[in-house]
Design a protein around this motif. Sequence first.
Motif, short mmCIF file in Angstrom:
data_model
loop_
_atom_site.label_atom_id
_atom_site.label_comp_id
_atom_site.label_asym_id
_atom_site.label_seq_id
_atom_site.Cartn_x
_atom_site.Cartn_y
_atom_site.Cartn_z
N GLU A 54 0.84 -1.20 0.00
CA GLU A 54 0.00 0.00 0.00
C GLU A 54 0.88 1.26 0.00
OE1 GLU A 54 -3.62 1.62 2.61
OE2 GLU A 54 -3.17 -0.51 2.83
N TYR A 57 1.56 7.78 1.76
CA TYR A 57 1.48 9.12 1.18
C TYR A 57 2.17 10.17 2.04
CZ TYR A 57 -1.71 7.38 -2.34
OH TYR A 57 -2.26 6.71 -3.39
N THR A 58 2.20 9.94 3.34
CA THR A 58 2.81 10.97 4.18
C THR A 58 3.72 10.35 5.22
OG1 THR A 58 1.08 10.97 5.84
CG2 THR A 58 0.75 12.41 3.96
N VAL A 60 4.15 11.43 8.15
CA VAL A 60 3.59 11.49 9.51
C VAL A 60 2.51 10.43 9.73
CG1 VAL A 60 4.15 13.84 10.14
CG2 VAL A 60 2.14 13.39 8.73
N GLY A 61 2.27 9.61 8.72
CA GLY A 61 1.38 8.47 8.92
C GLY A 61 -0.08 8.82 8.74
N THR A 62 -0.92 7.83 9.04
CA THR A 62 -2.36 7.96 8.84
C THR A 62 -3.03 8.15 10.18
OG1 THR A 62 -2.28 6.59 6.91
CG2 THR A 62 -4.39 6.76 8.01
N ARG A 63 -3.98 9.05 10.24
CA ARG A 63 -4.76 9.21 11.48
C ARG A 63 -6.21 8.88 11.18
NH1 ARG A 63 -1.52 13.04 14.24
NH2 ARG A 63 0.56 12.26 13.86
N GLY A 64 -6.78 8.16 12.07
CA GLY A 64 -8.20 7.89 11.92
C GLY A 64 -9.02 9.00 12.56
N HIS B 93 -5.64 12.47 1.22
CA HIS B 93 -4.54 13.27 1.76
C HIS B 93 -4.44 14.60 0.99
CE1 HIS B 93 -2.25 11.59 -1.67
NE2 HIS B 93 -1.58 12.72 -1.59
N PRO B 289 2.90 15.09 -2.04
CA PRO B 289 2.07 14.95 -0.84
C PRO B 289 2.52 15.95 0.23
CG PRO B 289 2.84 12.81 -1.61
CD PRO B 289 3.59 13.85 -2.40
N PRO B 294 -1.25 14.73 8.14
CA PRO B 294 -1.37 13.28 8.03
C PRO B 294 -2.38 12.88 6.95
CG PRO B 294 -2.63 14.07 9.90
CD PRO B 294 -1.92 15.26 9.33
N GLU B 295 -2.24 11.66 6.47
CA GLU B 295 -3.29 11.08 5.64
C GLU B 295 -4.53 10.96 6.52
OE1 GLU B 295 -3.16 6.89 4.98
OE2 GLU B 295 -3.71 7.11 2.87
N GLN B 297 -8.27 9.22 7.40
CA GLN B 297 -9.25 8.16 7.20
C GLN B 297 -10.60 8.68 7.64
OE1 GLN B 297 -8.26 4.58 9.23
NE2 GLN B 297 -6.82 3.90 7.65
#
Lengths: 109, 488
Positions: A54, A57-58, A60-64, B93, B289, B294-295, B297
């Motif tokens: 996968e 993209y960043t 700093v990671g993904t945040r939910g 993002h 990006p 952050p990305e 969700q």
Amino acid sequence: MTDSHSVRIPDLRNAAHLARLDLAEEEAVVLCGEVARILEHFAALQAVPVAGVEPCYTAVGTRGLPPAPDLREDNAQASLPRAALLGLAPQTQPDDEFYRVPKAIGGAP
Amino acid sequence: MNLVRQANTTTWLSPHTGQVWELVIGLEVHCQLATRSKLFCGCAVEFGAAPNTRVCAVCSAQPGSLPVLNGEALRLAVRAGLALGCSIAARTHFDRKHYFYCDLPKGYQISQATRPFCTGGGVRLRSGKLVRLQRIHLEEDAGKAIHDRGPWTLVDLNRAGVPLIESVTEADLSAPEEAVEYLTALKEMLQHAGVSACDMEKGELRCDVNVSVRKPGAGYGTKVEIKNLNSFRFVAAAIEYELQRQVAALESGDPAQRLVQETRLWDTEQGVTRSMRTKEGAADYRYMPEPDLPELQLPASFVERERSMLGEPPAERRARWQQQWHLAAKDAEALTHTRELADWFEAAVRAGAPPKECASFLLNEVLTAQPDSLSLLLPRQVAALVTMVAAGEVSHASARSVLRVTLAEGTEPEVVVQQQGLRMVLDTRQIEAWCRQALVGREAIIADVKAGKVAAVNALLGPALKLAAGKANAAVVRETLLRLIAES
């Protein structure tokens, strides 16, 4: 490897123009060699097999959401004093309300 | 060049060559979200504030400052997508779009390139045609550059960082009036969903038009982009102008007039478009990006919460009112002018007002009484008043004066009617008594009516109503007079 990542002077000039950098002829020649070496490093990265991985993209990671520590509540807060902000700009005169910049008619690119 | 529109089509005939042409139009609309603060910092969004007084370290791009996403802007962007039937991305993002201009202090705009919040969806026109949306993404506005005050360009950063959504259509539109209809519907849907006030005078809705011409069935022609149109009238005029200009250029065969892909500006004074710059190849914005954010969700619960805020789309609401309540199309249109007004009207009907009478009373009496009428009244107060009028208990004229008192003093309409003795007399015997009195000594008129001149009774109407001191219904009094004459 160097062959496939050689850099042409016109490409380098275009990249410099997009970044608003002025390049002298001799600088361009030197930079061509340097940029080619940088591209070699990217070639090493591109050789890593990533099929089925996968994309990230960043950094700093993904945040939910929620909980969402990285979302701000929509509350207006105090801005900075105008004099302090404009004071950072080189052409500001006392009592100015605007930033002064060289005449730039023609709009954004 | 004067192309002739072919009747009931979206094609134009060139009188010189006999060639038929059609238009291909796509629209990009920037819409300012209704937030209190900017997209990535806490500065207030405030139209008309003194220059550079709503600016901080983040929106003036001071070194070391970092953006933090405004949660409300995210919610409104998602809601816009839902209102327009888009798919909402589960993961998304931000990207940096690089260009250099004095109104963009960071040297890049935080926008979205590869993974916008919303894709697909569209707006259906009255003809049934679907104008498909490619995408909607969230981005920040730039500042304002002023060029016409002395030797410097002046920059105001109050607007820098204000949240915008940009919606992009497919090239599905084929006439100026279709573009205007699309924009009108889009604006209305965004307003009703609470996404934006869409005040065009404040620049909250701005439109870029992509337009080209082609022969029917041919591939796309060379398109031009007309930037920053801030009125629907200008959108239509600019498309019309480009149609004529592009066809003239193509038919002339003159190399000097050859069409180039370029950006043009609409000159409001002259009613023409002017070349702004020629694109040397595709604009190279060097998207990457955004590393400082952050990305994201978006959980289903977040999306569903916004869906629940949408309310009924205005076009469906109008259709329902016309079908269920038999409202005139014109009234339904007027009452859906804003979501607030539409909700208010529905609340009054829920409080028991007969819908048709209520619509007409709201539009003709309440909204014309004073500009802030709705905020001074409760839906149930109007419902009570309209119900009394519809039942014949209060005359229209009395209702108007009751409304004035309720607006001024907040007194309940029933109380005003009671206090001022405005209730109509419905008692048949009382009305008969007034009518008998009015008939006294009017033998000539009675004879005329008996002889078949029914209209003669109208001469008795005034005296009878005067005896009733305006508290009798004119139609009932007339009926009663005719009956008494017939019985005499």
